[in-house]
Design a protein around this motif. Structure first.
Motif, PDB file in Angstrom:
ATOM      1  N   GLN A   1       1.072  -1.372  -0.206  1.00 47.61           N
ATOM      2  CA  GLN A   1       0.222  -0.103  -0.210  1.00 47.61           C
ATOM      3  C   GLN A   1       1.019   1.481  -0.104  1.00 47.61           C
ATOM      4  O   GLN A   1       1.997   1.123   0.513  1.00 47.61           O
ATOM      5  CB  GLN A   1      -0.898   0.184   0.889  1.00 47.61           C
ATOM      6  N   VAL A   2       0.512   2.026  -1.058  1.00 55.67           N
ATOM      7  CA  VAL A   2       0.985   3.611  -0.935  1.00 55.67           C
ATOM      8  C   VAL A   2       1.483   4.227   0.388  1.00 55.67           C
ATOM      9  O   VAL A   2       0.140   4.194   1.368  1.00 55.67           O
ATOM     10  CB  VAL A   2       0.089   4.612  -2.228  1.00 55.67           C
ATOM     11  N   GLN A   3       2.606   4.844   1.405  1.00 60.05           N
ATOM     12  CA  GLN A   3       2.980   5.181   1.821  1.00 60.05           C
ATOM     13  C   GLN A   3       2.478   6.734   1.777  1.00 60.05           C
ATOM     14  O   GLN A   3       3.849   7.332   0.887  1.00 60.05           O
ATOM     15  CB  GLN A   3       4.090   4.546   2.990  1.00 60.05           C
ATOM     16  N   LEU A   4       2.531   7.824   2.033  1.00 59.05           N
ATOM     17  CA  LEU A   4       2.131   9.581   2.296  1.00 59.05           C
ATOM     18  C   LEU A   4       2.830  10.034   3.355  1.00 59.05           C
ATOM     19  O   LEU A   4       2.657   9.884   4.637  1.00 59.05           O
ATOM     20  CB  LEU A   4       0.893   9.912   1.967  1.00 59.05           C
ATOM     21  N   VAL A   5       3.190  10.925   3.161  1.00 60.14           N
ATOM     22  CA  VAL A   5       4.229  11.805   3.350  1.00 60.14           C
ATOM     23  C   VAL A   5       4.583  13.435   3.295  1.00 60.14           C
ATOM     24  O   VAL A   5       4.833  14.073   2.721  1.00 60.14           O
ATOM     25  CB  VAL A   5       6.033  11.786   4.325  1.00 60.14           C
ATOM     26  N   GLU A   6       3.982  14.421   4.262  1.00 59.02           N
ATOM     27  CA  GLU A   6       3.277  15.651   3.570  1.00 59.02           C
ATOM     28  C   GLU A   6       4.442  16.261   4.373  1.00 59.02           C
ATOM     29  O   GLU A   6       5.249  16.434   5.282  1.00 59.02           O
ATOM     30  CB  GLU A   6       1.856  16.147   4.513  1.00 59.02           C
ATOM     31  N   SER A   7       4.789  17.684   3.906  1.00 53.66           N
ATOM     32  CA  SER A   7       5.935  18.566   4.441  1.00 53.66           C
ATOM     33  C   SER A   7       5.462  19.829   3.576  1.00 53.66           C
ATOM     34  O   SER A   7       4.745  19.981   2.807  1.00 53.66           O
ATOM     35  CB  SER A   7       6.853  18.075   3.802  1.00 53.66           C
ATOM     36  N   GLY A   8       5.844  21.102   4.429  1.00 48.36           N
ATOM     37  CA  GLY A   8       5.585  22.374   3.911  1.00 48.36           C
ATOM     38  C   GLY A   8       5.043  23.011   4.761  1.00 48.36           C
ATOM     39  O   GLY A   8       4.953  23.683   4.418  1.00 48.36           O
ATOM     40  N   GLY A   9       4.683  22.239   5.952  1.00 45.21           N
ATOM     41  CA  GLY A   9       3.881  23.200   6.750  1.00 45.21           C
ATOM     42  C   GLY A   9       4.628  24.101   7.172  1.00 45.21           C
ATOM     43  O   GLY A   9       5.174  24.169   7.455  1.00 45.21           O
ATOM     44  N   GLY A  10       3.568  25.181   8.399  1.00 43.54           N
ATOM     45  CA  GLY A  10       4.371  26.028   9.330  1.00 43.54           C
ATOM     46  C   GLY A  10       2.405  26.904   9.596  1.00 43.54           C
ATOM     47  O   GLY A  10       1.692  26.917   9.194  1.00 43.54           O
ATOM     48  N   SER A  11       3.596  28.628  10.491  1.00 42.16           N
ATOM     49  CA  SER A  11       2.891  29.436   9.920  1.00 42.16           C
ATOM     50  C   SER A  11       2.821  30.741   9.476  1.00 42.16           C
ATOM     51  O   SER A  11       3.876  30.654   9.292  1.00 42.16           O
ATOM     52  CB  SER A  11       3.450  29.739  11.944  1.00 42.16           C
ATOM     53  N   VAL A  12       2.186  31.176   9.751  1.00 41.47           N
ATOM     54  CA  VAL A  12       2.357  32.316   8.184  1.00 41.47           C
ATOM     55  C   VAL A  12       1.666  33.150   8.780  1.00 41.47           C
ATOM     56  O   VAL A  12      -0.136  33.180   9.114  1.00 41.47           O
ATOM     57  CB  VAL A  12       1.750  32.798   6.664  1.00 41.47           C
ATOM     58  N   GLN A  13       1.384  35.116   7.824  1.00 41.78           N
ATOM     59  CA  GLN A  13       0.448  35.311   8.547  1.00 41.78           C
ATOM     60  C   GLN A  13      -0.235  35.565   7.623  1.00 41.78           C
ATOM     61  O   GLN A  13       0.029  35.157   6.053  1.00 41.78           O
ATOM     62  CB  GLN A  13       0.884  37.014   8.617  1.00 41.78           C
ATOM     63  N   TYR A 108     -11.071   7.653  -0.451  1.00 49.96           N
ATOM     64  CA  TYR A 108      -9.653   7.821   0.133  1.00 49.96           C
ATOM     65  C   TYR A 108      -8.981   6.464   0.384  1.00 49.96           C
ATOM     66  O   TYR A 108     -10.150   6.034   1.863  1.00 49.96           O
ATOM     67  CB  TYR A 108      -8.711   9.254   0.421  1.00 49.96           C
ATOM     68  N   GLY A 109      -8.298   5.497  -0.069  1.00 48.80           N
ATOM     69  CA  GLY A 109      -7.934   4.697   0.950  1.00 48.80           C
ATOM     70  C   GLY A 109      -6.423   4.717   1.916  1.00 48.80           C
ATOM     71  O   GLY A 109      -5.906   3.993   2.336  1.00 48.80           O
ATOM     72  N   ALA A 110      -5.417   5.867   1.218  1.00 47.49           N
ATOM     73  CA  ALA A 110      -4.396   5.897   1.916  1.00 47.49           C
ATOM     74  C   ALA A 110      -4.020   7.571   2.330  1.00 47.49           C
ATOM     75  O   ALA A 110      -4.340   8.395   1.789  1.00 47.49           O
ATOM     76  CB  ALA A 110      -3.345   5.453   1.453  1.00 47.49           C
ATOM     77  N   TRP A 111      -3.749   7.798   3.912  1.00 42.62           N
ATOM     78  CA  TRP A 111      -3.327   8.898   3.995  1.00 42.62           C
ATOM     79  C   TRP A 111      -2.540   8.698   4.626  1.00 42.62           C
ATOM     80  O   TRP A 111      -1.386   8.009   5.295  1.00 42.62           O
ATOM     81  CB  TRP A 111      -4.867   9.186   4.695  1.00 42.62           C
ATOM     82  N   GLY A 112      -1.996  10.907   4.934  1.00 42.28           N
ATOM     83  CA  GLY A 112      -0.796  10.662   5.405  1.00 42.28           C
ATOM     84  C   GLY A 112      -1.073  11.257   6.536  1.00 42.28           C
ATOM     85  O   GLY A 112      -1.921  10.766   7.082  1.00 42.28           O
ATOM     86  N   GLN A 113       0.279  11.344   7.853  1.00 45.66           N
ATOM     87  CA  GLN A 113       0.150  12.040   8.528  1.00 45.66           C
ATOM     88  C   GLN A 113      -0.575  12.917   9.124  1.00 45.66           C
ATOM     89  O   GLN A 113      -1.781  13.250  10.582  1.00 45.66           O
ATOM     90  CB  GLN A 113       1.296  11.577   9.419  1.00 45.66           C
ATOM     91  N   GLY A 114      -0.643  13.901   8.501  1.00 48.06           N
ATOM     92  CA  GLY A 114      -1.034  15.213   8.038  1.00 48.06           C
ATOM     93  C   GLY A 114       0.531  15.890   8.825  1.00 48.06           C
ATOM     94  O   GLY A 114       1.135  16.152   9.550  1.00 48.06           O
ATOM     95  N   ILE A 115      -0.242  18.163   8.612  1.00 46.84           N
ATOM     96  CA  ILE A 115       0.962  18.301   8.483  1.00 46.84           C
ATOM     97  C   ILE A 115       0.078  20.239   8.880  1.00 46.84           C
ATOM     98  O   ILE A 115      -1.087  20.188   8.663  1.00 46.84           O
ATOM     99  CB  ILE A 115       2.161  18.471   7.287  1.00 46.84           C
ATOM    100  N   GLN A 116       0.402  20.827  10.496  1.00 48.98           N
ATOM    101  CA  GLN A 116      -0.026  21.764  10.517  1.00 48.98           C
ATOM    102  C   GLN A 116      -0.377  22.786   9.694  1.00 48.98           C
ATOM    103  O   GLN A 116       1.144  22.804   9.730  1.00 48.98           O
ATOM    104  CB  GLN A 116       0.344  21.727  12.251  1.00 48.98           C
ATOM    105  N   VAL A 117      -1.452  24.003   9.501  1.00 48.57           N
ATOM    106  CA  VAL A 117      -1.103  25.321   8.451  1.00 48.57           C
ATOM    107  C   VAL A 117      -2.165  25.988   9.994  1.00 48.57           C
ATOM    108  O   VAL A 117      -2.297  25.794  10.236  1.00 48.57           O
ATOM    109  CB  VAL A 117      -1.534  25.228   7.555  1.00 48.57           C
ATOM    110  N   THR A 118      -0.921  27.281   9.999  1.00 49.59           N
ATOM    111  CA  THR A 118      -1.235  28.131  11.169  1.00 49.59           C
ATOM    112  C   THR A 118      -1.316  29.236  10.094  1.00 49.59           C
ATOM    113  O   THR A 118      -0.148  29.893   9.793  1.00 49.59           O
ATOM    114  CB  THR A 118      -0.243  28.181  12.483  1.00 49.59           C
ATOM    115  N   VAL A 119      -2.310  30.619  10.310  1.00 42.77           N
ATOM    116  CA  VAL A 119      -2.803  31.268   9.973  1.00 42.77           C
ATOM    117  C   VAL A 119      -3.251  32.287  10.941  1.00 42.77           C
ATOM    118  O   VAL A 119      -4.005  31.970  11.612  1.00 42.77           O
ATOM    119  CB  VAL A 119      -3.329  31.166   8.592  1.00 42.77           C
ATOM    120  N   SER A 120      -2.158  33.521  11.125  1.00 41.00           N
ATOM    121  CA  SER A 120      -2.327  34.848  11.968  1.00 41.00           C
ATOM    122  C   SER A 120      -3.052  35.646  11.490  1.00 41.00           C
ATOM    123  O   SER A 120      -2.475  36.529  10.832  1.00 41.00           O
ATOM    124  CB  SER A 120      -1.253  34.802  12.957  1.00 41.00           C
ATOM    125  N   SER A 121      -4.296  35.968  11.764  1.00 41.29           N
ATOM    126  CA  SER A 121      -4.618  37.494  11.410  1.00 41.29           C
ATOM    127  C   SER A 121      -3.983  38.313  12.216  1.00 41.29           C
ATOM    128  O   SER A 121      -3.404  39.195  13.166  1.00 41.29           O
ATOM    129  CB  SER A 121      -5.656  37.168  11.637  1.00 41.29           C
TER     130      SER A 121
END
Length: 121
Positions: A1-13, A108-121
């Motif tokens: 089964q395919v394995q998925l890894v997310e990257s590139g998240g973070g905090s931004v205005q 969907y049959g396969a999922w990544g672990q998830g990555i946090q995206v935080t947007v501050s106002s």
């Protein structure tokens, strides 16, 4: 089964941009439709965008249409989510998923672990 890894998240205005990447292990990545979902605290997982193996079918949720772009590089086994003009309400854990281009998670049959995206106002 395919394995998925997310990257590139973070905090931004608010008004800023981020690009998420999702890299798949295994063979035949170019056979899989891919999607992105997100889940904010206390809310259900929400469809964001999806595409089939090439660009002939791409779908977006109304909440991100015109601001987010999904794309893929099959040679790198990677799908991307370019997020522009970010808003505070885009804050969530973002997940990539494989196997469908429908807008509901059960497709969907396969999922990544998830990555946090935080947007501050």
């Amino acid at each position: 089964q395919v394995q998925l890894v997310e990257s590139g998240g973070g905090s931004v205005q608010a008004g800023g941009s981020l690009r998420l990447s999702c890299t798949a292990s295994g063979q035949f990545f170019d056979h899989y439709p891919m999607g992105w979902f997100r889940q904010a605290p206390g809310k259900e997982r929400e469809f964001v965008a999806a595409m089939v193996t090439s660009a002939e079918t791409i779908v977006y949720s109304d909440s991100v249409k015109g601001r987010f772009t999904i794309s893929r590089d099959n040679a790198k086994n990677t799908v991307y989510l370019q997020m522009n003009s970010l808003k505070a309400e885009d804050t969530a854990v973002y997940y990539c998923a494989a196997g469908s281009y429908w807008d509901y998670a059960a497709a969907y049959g396969a999922w990544g672990q998830g990555i946090q995206v935080t947007v501050s106002s």
